[in-house]
Motif scaffolding. Structure first.
Motif, short mmCIF file in Angstrom:
data_model
loop_
_atom_site.label_atom_id
_atom_site.label_comp_id
_atom_site.label_asym_id
_atom_site.label_seq_id
_atom_site.Cartn_x
_atom_site.Cartn_y
_atom_site.Cartn_z
N PRO A 14 -8.05 -10.12 12.21
CA PRO A 14 -6.94 -10.80 11.53
C PRO A 14 -6.23 -9.85 10.57
CG PRO A 14 -8.89 -12.20 11.56
CD PRO A 14 -9.32 -10.86 12.09
N GLY A 15 -4.93 -9.73 10.73
CA GLY A 15 -4.16 -8.77 9.95
C GLY A 15 -3.74 -7.58 10.80
N ARG A 16 -4.46 -7.36 11.87
CA ARG A 16 -4.17 -6.34 12.88
C ARG A 16 -3.72 -5.01 12.27
NH1 ARG A 16 -2.68 -11.35 14.53
NH2 ARG A 16 -3.83 -12.10 16.34
N LEU A 17 -2.49 -4.61 12.56
CA LEU A 17 -2.08 -3.25 12.19
C LEU A 17 -1.91 -3.04 10.69
CD1 LEU A 17 0.45 -2.28 15.01
CD2 LEU A 17 -1.99 -1.85 14.86
N ILE A 18 -1.92 -4.11 9.90
CA ILE A 18 -1.89 -3.92 8.44
C ILE A 18 -3.13 -3.15 8.01
CG2 ILE A 18 -1.96 -5.10 6.20
CD1 ILE A 18 -0.25 -7.29 7.40
N HIS A 19 -4.24 -3.37 8.74
CA HIS A 19 -5.47 -2.66 8.42
C HIS A 19 -5.33 -1.15 8.68
CE1 HIS A 19 -7.96 -6.20 7.68
NE2 HIS A 19 -7.36 -6.77 8.70
N VAL A 20 -4.39 -0.79 9.54
CA VAL A 20 -4.18 0.64 9.79
C VAL A 20 -3.73 1.33 8.51
CG1 VAL A 20 -2.87 2.35 11.11
CG2 VAL A 20 -3.72 0.29 12.24
N ASN A 21 -2.91 0.64 7.70
CA ASN A 21 -2.53 1.18 6.40
C ASN A 21 -3.77 1.53 5.58
OD1 ASN A 21 0.24 1.36 6.30
ND2 ASN A 21 0.56 -0.65 5.39
N VAL A 22 -4.71 0.58 5.53
CA VAL A 22 -5.90 0.77 4.70
C VAL A 22 -6.79 1.87 5.27
CG1 VAL A 22 -7.98 -0.34 3.80
CG2 VAL A 22 -5.84 -1.65 3.96
N PHE A 23 -7.09 1.79 6.57
CA PHE A 23 -8.02 2.75 7.16
C PHE A 23 -7.41 4.14 7.31
CE2 PHE A 23 -10.04 -1.24 8.33
CZ PHE A 23 -11.37 -0.96 8.07
N ALA A 24 -6.12 4.20 7.66
CA ALA A 24 -5.47 5.50 7.78
C ALA A 24 -5.42 6.19 6.41
CB ALA A 24 -4.07 5.35 8.36
N CYS A 25 -5.10 5.42 5.36
CA CYS A 25 -5.10 6.00 4.01
C CYS A 25 -6.50 6.45 3.61
CB CYS A 25 -4.57 4.98 2.99
SG CYS A 25 -2.79 4.73 3.02
N THR A 26 -7.51 5.68 3.98
CA THR A 26 -8.89 6.04 3.64
C THR A 26 -9.28 7.35 4.32
OG1 THR A 26 -9.48 3.69 3.44
CG2 THR A 26 -11.28 5.27 3.68
N PHE A 27 -8.99 7.45 5.62
CA PHE A 27 -9.32 8.66 6.36
C PHE A 27 -8.53 9.85 5.84
CE2 PHE A 27 -11.30 5.93 9.49
CZ PHE A 27 -12.27 6.73 10.06
N PHE A 28 -7.22 9.66 5.66
CA PHE A 28 -6.37 10.77 5.25
C PHE A 28 -6.70 11.21 3.83
CE2 PHE A 28 -2.48 13.05 4.13
CZ PHE A 28 -2.28 13.81 5.27
N ALA A 29 -7.06 10.24 2.97
CA ALA A 29 -7.45 10.58 1.60
C ALA A 29 -8.66 11.49 1.57
CB ALA A 29 -7.74 9.31 0.80
N ALA A 30 -9.55 11.30 2.56
CA ALA A 30 -10.79 12.08 2.59
C ALA A 30 -10.57 13.52 3.01
CB ALA A 30 -11.79 11.42 3.54
N VAL A 31 -9.35 13.88 3.40
CA VAL A 31 -9.09 15.27 3.74
C VAL A 31 -7.87 15.85 3.01
CG1 VAL A 31 -10.21 15.32 5.99
CG2 VAL A 31 -7.86 14.51 5.83
N SER A 32 -7.13 15.01 2.28
CA SER A 32 -5.93 15.53 1.62
C SER A 32 -6.12 15.71 0.12
CB SER A 32 -4.74 14.60 1.87
OG SER A 32 -4.84 13.42 1.09
N GLY A 33 -6.81 14.77 -0.54
CA GLY A 33 -7.04 14.88 -1.98
C GLY A 33 -5.85 14.50 -2.84
N SER A 34 -4.78 14.01 -2.22
CA SER A 34 -3.56 13.70 -2.96
C SER A 34 -3.10 12.29 -2.63
CB SER A 34 -2.45 14.69 -2.60
OG SER A 34 -1.20 14.23 -3.06
N SER A 35 -2.83 11.50 -3.68
CA SER A 35 -2.34 10.14 -3.49
C SER A 35 -0.92 10.14 -2.92
CB SER A 35 -2.36 9.39 -4.83
OG SER A 35 -1.82 8.10 -4.68
N ALA A 36 -0.06 11.02 -3.46
CA ALA A 36 1.32 11.07 -2.98
C ALA A 36 1.39 11.48 -1.52
CB ALA A 36 2.13 12.03 -3.84
N ALA A 37 0.61 12.51 -1.13
CA ALA A 37 0.60 12.96 0.26
C ALA A 37 0.07 11.88 1.18
CB ALA A 37 -0.25 14.23 0.39
N THR A 38 -0.97 11.16 0.73
CA THR A 38 -1.54 10.09 1.54
C THR A 38 -0.52 8.98 1.75
OG1 THR A 38 -3.79 10.55 0.73
CG2 THR A 38 -3.38 8.36 1.63
#
Length: 435
Positions: free
Chosen positions: A95-119
């Motif tokens: 439930p929520g479908r692709l809205i979760h991609v925002n959350v999970f993609a940010c989580t994954f990308f945050a773990a390799v970028s280190g920057s909130s703005a870049a994420t």
């Protein structure tokens, strides 16, 4: 001149300089110089040189440009687009479908970028147009992006934690690992909220016309693999003691260049832009760090830190009341200044109080980063709000309203780690290395 007048004078000078749009680093240098010249006979130049050298010559500072460069490479390559494509099939049945991609993609990308703005910028460029085209509720889309984008500061490697660790003389490796479980906690709260809202109102996330099979989901995994591998290598090397954060940063840069090359998105322009972007960002942060280091030394010479610590201790505040007061203070500061400034201006003064109250410096590092996360979605200086506004030309206050539920969830997560500090400390206490 009494200490209260000295403190008030320095605070007033800093407010005037910052209010006059003088660069933050230059403002800090200027206030420190005025403090020494006006109130002491100490050689300002010699103290300035020593403060800068002592706070920038350590090997830990080399990790800063490495992690920034790694994030810049990922920001400009196809890895982020592939991450979205790889996650989308797995979110289709929730439930929520692709809205979760925002959350999970940010989580994954945050773990390799280190920057909130870049994420926020990287994920937002991909997900916001995609979600809008598929009829998803716009407020949920940008609200979840604004909230999840803040994870770039918390989930390691984190630029904020690097700066805090250097200024506070705290183990950077343990700080990185300490931010892992709180980051997962926040991402989980965001996803649970999204599921709940979309169960109550299914129209927020319309059903996708394309149904994904398990075969398609499995075939999408290789697109997630580069980010997953980099997370495992960078954080795993720190956790096991195989590499220092500095060495892990170099490994991360090499990995991001390798994966950018095999996805055919690495060329001379991408390489040059990523390198120049990292130089500019590193120079900006270093100027602030040097200015703050100088000002903190001046404040120490004037006795402000010692007397403030003694005064707060004499009030007999309970530890939780102290944290509550600090939380209100940081939220107020977050409305006016950026996260790096919040860390460098307050850590030398607040950290002794925190230690005296019995809190662990590792825990406090995670706490202060979560306070900065709150500042990222708080107008008028909420940087994530500006990033999303630049992507979609939306009104800042409208974006802030959409992100309000996620702001409250961040407050809940902060309360949980305060009541249960083991959420932060359980992994650092098991670390093999202590860099």
């Amino acid at each position: 001149m009494d200490l209260f007048t000295v403190s008030l004078t320095l605070a007033g000078l800093l407010a005037v300089f910052l209010g006059g749009s003088l660069w933050i680093g230059i403002s800090l240098f200027s206030v420190g110089s005025f403090g020494l010249i006006l109130f002491t006979d100490l050689p300002a130049g010699s103290i300035l040189a020593n403060a800068i050298w002592n706070n920038t010559s350590g090997s830990a500072m080399l990790a800063l440009p490495m992690f920034i460069w790694m994030g810049e490479i990922l920001f400009r390559s196809k890895i982020s687009q592939n991450l979205f494509n790889g996650l989308a099939p797995w979110m289709d049945s929730i439930p929520g479908r692709l809205i979760h991609v925002n959350v999970f993609a940010c989580t994954f990308f945050a773990a390799v970028s280190g920057s909130s703005a870049a994420t926020t910028a990287t994920v937002g460029k991909i997900t916001v147009p995609e979600l809008s085209a598929r009829g998803y509720d716009y407020n949920m889309s940008i609200g979840s992006l604004a909230g999840a984008g803040t994870l770039g500061f918390l989930i390691p490697p984190s630029m904020m934690m690097l700066v805090y660790g250097i200024i506070g003389d705290v183990s950077i490796g343990k700080l990185f690992i300490g931010g892992l479980l709180p980051g997962v906690l926040i991402a989980s709260l965001f996803s649970v909220y999204t599921v709940t809202r979309c169960l109550i109102n299914p129209a927020l996330a319309p059903a996708n016309k394309d149904k994904y099979t398990w075969g398609q989901r499995v075939r999408a995994l290789p697109q997630i693999a580069p980010v997953a591998i980099m997370i495992g290598v960078v954080l795993g090397s720190i956790y096991t003691g195989w590499a220092t954060p500095t060495e892990a940063g170099v490994v991360g840069v090499a990995g991001s260049l390798f994966f950018a090359a095999i996805t055919k998105s690495l060329n001379w322009r991408v390489f040059k832009d990523s390198l120049m972007g990292s130089v500019k960002t590193t120079a900006m942060i270093m100027l602030i760090v040097m200015g703050a280091a100088y000002l903190s030394v001046v404040v120490g010479y004037l006795g402000i830190t010692r007397h403030l610590s003694q005064y707060v201790t004499s009030l007999g505040l309970s530890p939780y009341l102290l944290i509550f007061i600090l939380s209100i203070t940081y939220m107020g500061m977050g409305c006016l200044i950026d996260g790096f400034s919040m860390i460098v201006m307050t850590t030398p003064i607040v950290l002794p109080l925190i230690k005296a109250a019995g809190f662990d410096p590792i825990w406090f590092g995670v706490y202060i980063v979560m306070m900065i996360e709150l500042a990222q979605v708080t107008p008028p200086v909420g940087f994530n709000l500006f990033v999303i506004s630049s992507l979609n030309n939306d009104d800042i206050l409208a974006i802030a309203k959409s992100s309000a539920p996620f702001f409250l969830l961040l407050c809940l997560a902060t309360a949980l780690i305060t009541i249960f500090p083991e959420v932060v400390l359980v992994l650092p206490n098991k670390m093999i290395g202590a860099y």
